[in-house]
Design a protein around this motif. Structure first.
Motif, PDB file in Angstrom:
ATOM      1  N   SER A   1       1.834  21.724  54.577  1.00  0.00           N
ATOM      2  CA  SER A   1       0.696  22.425  55.182  1.00  0.00           C
ATOM      3  C   SER A   1       0.819  23.991  54.607  1.00  0.00           C
ATOM      4  CB  SER A   1       0.444  22.438  56.606  1.00  0.00           C
ATOM      5  OG  SER A   1       0.012  21.033  56.978  1.00  0.00           O
ATOM      6  N   MET A   2       2.103  24.339  54.404  1.00  0.00           N
ATOM      7  CA  MET A   2       2.298  25.663  54.237  1.00  0.00           C
ATOM      8  C   MET A   2       2.482  26.174  52.638  1.00  0.00           C
ATOM      9  SD  MET A   2       2.259  27.213  57.328  1.00  0.00           S
ATOM     10  CE  MET A   2       2.697  28.705  56.777  1.00  0.00           C
ATOM     11  N   ALA A   3       2.201  25.079  52.024  1.00  0.00           N
ATOM     12  CA  ALA A   3       2.251  25.210  50.391  1.00  0.00           C
ATOM     13  C   ALA A   3       1.135  26.263  50.141  1.00  0.00           C
ATOM     14  CB  ALA A   3       1.840  23.970  49.650  1.00  0.00           C
TER      15      ALA A   3
ATOM     16  N   LEU B   1      -4.129  20.805  51.112  1.00  0.00           N
ATOM     17  CA  LEU B   1      -4.967  20.372  49.947  1.00  0.00           C
ATOM     18  C   LEU B   1      -5.273  21.431  49.108  1.00  0.00           C
ATOM     19  CD1 LEU B   1      -7.387  18.373  52.457  1.00  0.00           C
ATOM     20  CD2 LEU B   1      -6.162  17.399  50.381  1.00  0.00           C
ATOM     21  N   GLN B   2      -4.333  22.519  49.177  1.00  0.00           N
ATOM     22  CA  GLN B   2      -4.446  23.567  47.756  1.00  0.00           C
ATOM     23  C   GLN B   2      -5.946  24.238  47.782  1.00  0.00           C
ATOM     24  OE1 GLN B   2      -1.314  25.208  46.021  1.00  0.00           O
ATOM     25  NE2 GLN B   2      -1.237  24.456  48.342  1.00  0.00           N
TER      26      GLN B   2
ATOM     27  N   ALA C   1      -3.187  10.507  48.839  1.00  0.00           N
ATOM     28  CA  ALA C   1      -2.612  10.870  47.607  1.00  0.00           C
ATOM     29  C   ALA C   1      -3.136  12.121  47.191  1.00  0.00           C
ATOM     30  CB  ALA C   1      -3.458   9.542  46.660  1.00  0.00           C
ATOM     31  N   ILE C   2      -3.966  12.717  47.527  1.00  0.00           N
ATOM     32  CA  ILE C   2      -4.463  14.160  46.990  1.00  0.00           C
ATOM     33  C   ILE C   2      -3.415  15.024  47.727  1.00  0.00           C
ATOM     34  CG2 ILE C   2      -6.233  15.537  46.990  1.00  0.00           C
ATOM     35  CD1 ILE C   2      -8.334  13.394  46.430  1.00  0.00           C
ATOM     36  N   MET C   3      -3.307  14.750  49.063  1.00  0.00           N
ATOM     37  CA  MET C   3      -2.479  15.563  49.782  1.00  0.00           C
ATOM     38  C   MET C   3      -0.987  15.672  49.052  1.00  0.00           C
ATOM     39  SD  MET C   3      -3.278  15.813  53.824  1.00  0.00           S
ATOM     40  CE  MET C   3      -3.291  13.979  53.962  1.00  0.00           C
TER      41      MET C   3
ATOM     42  N   PHE D   1     -12.391  19.010  52.799  1.00  0.00           N
ATOM     43  CA  PHE D   1     -12.343  17.975  51.927  1.00  0.00           C
ATOM     44  C   PHE D   1     -13.588  16.998  52.272  1.00  0.00           C
ATOM     45  CE2 PHE D   1     -10.935  13.763  50.712  1.00  0.00           C
ATOM     46  CZ  PHE D   1     -10.659  13.843  49.456  1.00  0.00           C
ATOM     47  N   ASN D   2     -13.526  16.715  53.444  1.00  0.00           N
ATOM     48  CA  ASN D   2     -14.645  15.477  53.687  1.00  0.00           C
ATOM     49  C   ASN D   2     -15.979  16.040  53.472  1.00  0.00           C
ATOM     50  OD1 ASN D   2     -12.960  13.375  54.385  1.00  0.00           O
ATOM     51  ND2 ASN D   2     -12.768  13.962  56.490  1.00  0.00           N
TER      52      ASN D   2
END
Length: 145
Positions: free
Chosen positions: A51-53, A64-65, A41-43, A98-99
């Motif tokens: 992945s290229m955002a 994950l920005q 959901a966060i992704m 993130f983890n």
């Protein structure tokens, strides 16, 4: 007799393995969002799984920005310079970061993890992260099968 023992043993096993059912009534209980679903959901909210955002305004990159300050914070928590800014573009390494943040979140709930991801360690206290949490929660509820 063997079938009865097997049935009772299986029932006992299921009841002890299931975190989402009341152990006395076997009725479903309200459950927290599973971590994988929370991460997805966060992704989705952050980058629509891209992945290229890239958000130039915040210098946030990847699925994950992740901003540079987050990379520094993760390395600080780990006590080593394990991650670089380039790692933000790598989905697997972004998830690892993130983890790390999630594992260091005190009194972790899905809401606190998401709001802290969006707004830093005190993100759960910030009014502006509430809207972010609502987006994450909505995605999660709409995509649980």
């Amino acid at each position: 007799m063997k079938q009865t023992i097997l049935s009772i043993s299986l029932l006992a096993f299921i009841s002890t393995q299931s975190m989402w059912y009341d152990k006395l009534t076997y009725k479903p209980i309200i459950q927290p969002i599973p971590i994988d679903t929370l991460l997805n959901a966060i992704m989705a909210v952050e980058s629509n799984f891209d992945s290229m955002a890239y958000n130039a305004k915040e210098n946030a990159a990847g699925v994950l920005q992740i901003r540079p300050i987050m990379v520094r914070e993760v390395n600080r928590l780990l006590g080593e310079d394990k991650y670089t800014l380039k790692d933000r573009w790598n989905k697997a390494k972004s998830i690892e970061m993130f983890n790390v943040i999630r594992s260091h979140t005190k009194n972790a709930t899905d809401e606190r993890i998401a709001r802290n991801w969006n707004g830093g360690w005190n993100g759960y206290k910030k009014q502006n992260t509430l809207k972010y949490w609502q987006k994450v929660k909505k995605y999660t509820l709409n995509n649980i099968k």
